[in-house]
Design a protein around this motif. Structure first.
Motif: not given
Length: 301
Positions: A11-14, A19-20, A23-26
Motif C-alpha cells: 500500500q505504501r508503494n502504491v 502520485s503524479h 517530471k511525469e506530468d511534464g
C-alpha cells in the motif's frame, strides 16, 4: 513476514507511485484524452499487410468478389483504428488547431488513399530481394519469411504517416519492426523503389537519409550521422545529417556511411569500412588488402 507487513509495504508503494510527479506530468500531453495504444497500432500494421498481401495472409480467393469483400471488411476496421489512433497521436502536436477527432478522420482517409502506392512499392521491394538473393526459391518465400519485407511494410506505412506530420505513431510502427527484425529504419528516411536488405540484422538508416531506386544493403550497414549541429542555446538541430545514396548502389556488410555525403549511382561500397566523403558514380570502395603478420618459425607472442 506477516500478512499485515506485506500489505503495508504494498500500500505504501502504491500510494507513492500513484502520485503524479512533476517530471511525469511534464512528459504528458495537456489533454486528458487516451494515449496511443501499442496493440492497436500493431493491429493497424497487420491489417495493411493483409490488405496488400491478401492471398498470402488470408485464405486465398479465386473469386474477385470474395476477395473484394475480404479487403473491404479489413479496410473498414483499418479506418476505424486509424482515426482513433491518429486522434490519440495528435495530442502530442503542439501546433495543431481544432478538433483532433475531425482531423483524424480526414488524415485516416488520406492514408487509405496512399495504400495502392504502398502496395506498388512493397511489391518492387519483394522483387528486388528475390532478384538479389540466389537462395530465394520463390516470391512466396520472400513474402512469408524475409525480415526485409516485414521491416519495409512497417517503414512504408510509417513513412506515409510521417509525411502527414502525425506524431508518435510512425516511430511506434518502425520500432515494432526494429525489435522483431533488428532493422532500424527511421520513418523520416526517404527510400525509393526496388529496395533490398539481405539478412538485415543491425542495419541502421537515419532520419534524413535519401535512398534512390535499386539499392541493396547487407547486414550491419549504418547510414548515420557523423556529427550534430546545435543552436545558440545548445539545443540539437534537426538538419540533414545522413547520407544520400543514389540509384543502383550496393553496400556490403558492416559498412558505415556517415554524414551528409553522396554515394554516386552504380557504386559498390565494400564491407567493414567507414565512408565519410562523397563517392563519385561508378566507384568501387573497398578495404586495403590484409597484411600477413603471422609468426614465423613457431614463435609465439
Amino acid at each position: 513476514m506477516e500478512k499485515k507487513n506485506i500489505n503495508d509495504i504494498l500500500q505504501r508503494n502504491v500510494a507513492i507511485l500513484a502520485s503524479h510527479t512533476e517530471k511525469e506530468d511534464g512528459m504528458m500531453p495537456a489533454t486528458g484524452a487516451p494515449l496511443p495504444s501499442v496493440l492497436e497500432v500493431k493491429r493497424i500494421v497487420q491489417l495493411v499487410k493483409t490488405i496488400i498481401f491478401t492471398d498470402y495472409f488470408h485464405k486465398r480467393q479465386a473469386d474477385e468478389r470474395m476477395r473484394s469483400y475480404i479487403i473491404g471488411v479489413n479496410m473498414e476496421e483499418l479506418y476505424e483504428l486509424l482515426q482513433r489512433q491518429i486522434a490519440c497521436g495528435l495530442q502530442f502536436c503542439t501546433e495543431c488547431q481544432g478538433s483532433a477527432e475531425e482531423a483524424a478522420k480526414e488524415l485516416a482517409l488520406r492514408f487509405i488513399d496512399e495504400l495502392p502506392e504502398i502496395k506498388r512499392l512493397l511489391y518492387t521491394d519483394v522483387e528486388a530481394m528475390f532478384d538479389n538473393d540466389p537462395a530465394a526459391q520463390t516470391y512466396g518465400e520472400v513474402i512469408f519469411s524475409y525480415p526485409v519485407v516485414n521491416a519495409m511494410t512497417h517503414y512504408r506505412i510509417a513513412h506515409v504517416l510521417h509525411r502527414m506530420e502525425i506524431p508518435i505513431l510512425p516511430r511506434i510502427i518502425t520500432e515494432q519492426a526494429h525489435s522483431k527484425t533488428g532493422i532500424d529504419i527511421h520513418p523520416g528516411a526517404s527510400i525509393g523503389e526496388y529496395f533490398a536488405i539481405d539478412h538485415g540484422t543491425g542495419v541502421v538508416i537515419g532520419e534524413t537519409c535519401i535512398i534512390g531506386a535499386h539499392v541493396t544493403l547487407y547486414q550491419g550497414v549504418t547510414l548515420g550521422a557523423k556529427s550534430f549541429k546545435y543552436d545558440e542555446n545548445g539545443n540539437m538541430l534537426n538538419v540533414p545529417r545522413h547520407p544520400i545514396i543514389e540509384d543502383y548502389v550496393t553496400v556490403y556488410s558492416n559498412a558505415s556511411i556517415l554524414g551528409r555525403i553522396t554515394i554516386g549511382h552504380h557504386s559498390i561500397i565494400g564491407g567493414n569500412i567507414w565512408v565519410t566523403n562523397n563517392v563519385p558514380p561508378h566507384s568501387r570502395i573497398q578495404q586495403s588488402k590484409a597484411v600477413d603478420l603471422s609468426f614465423q618459425g613457431g614463435l609465439g607472442i
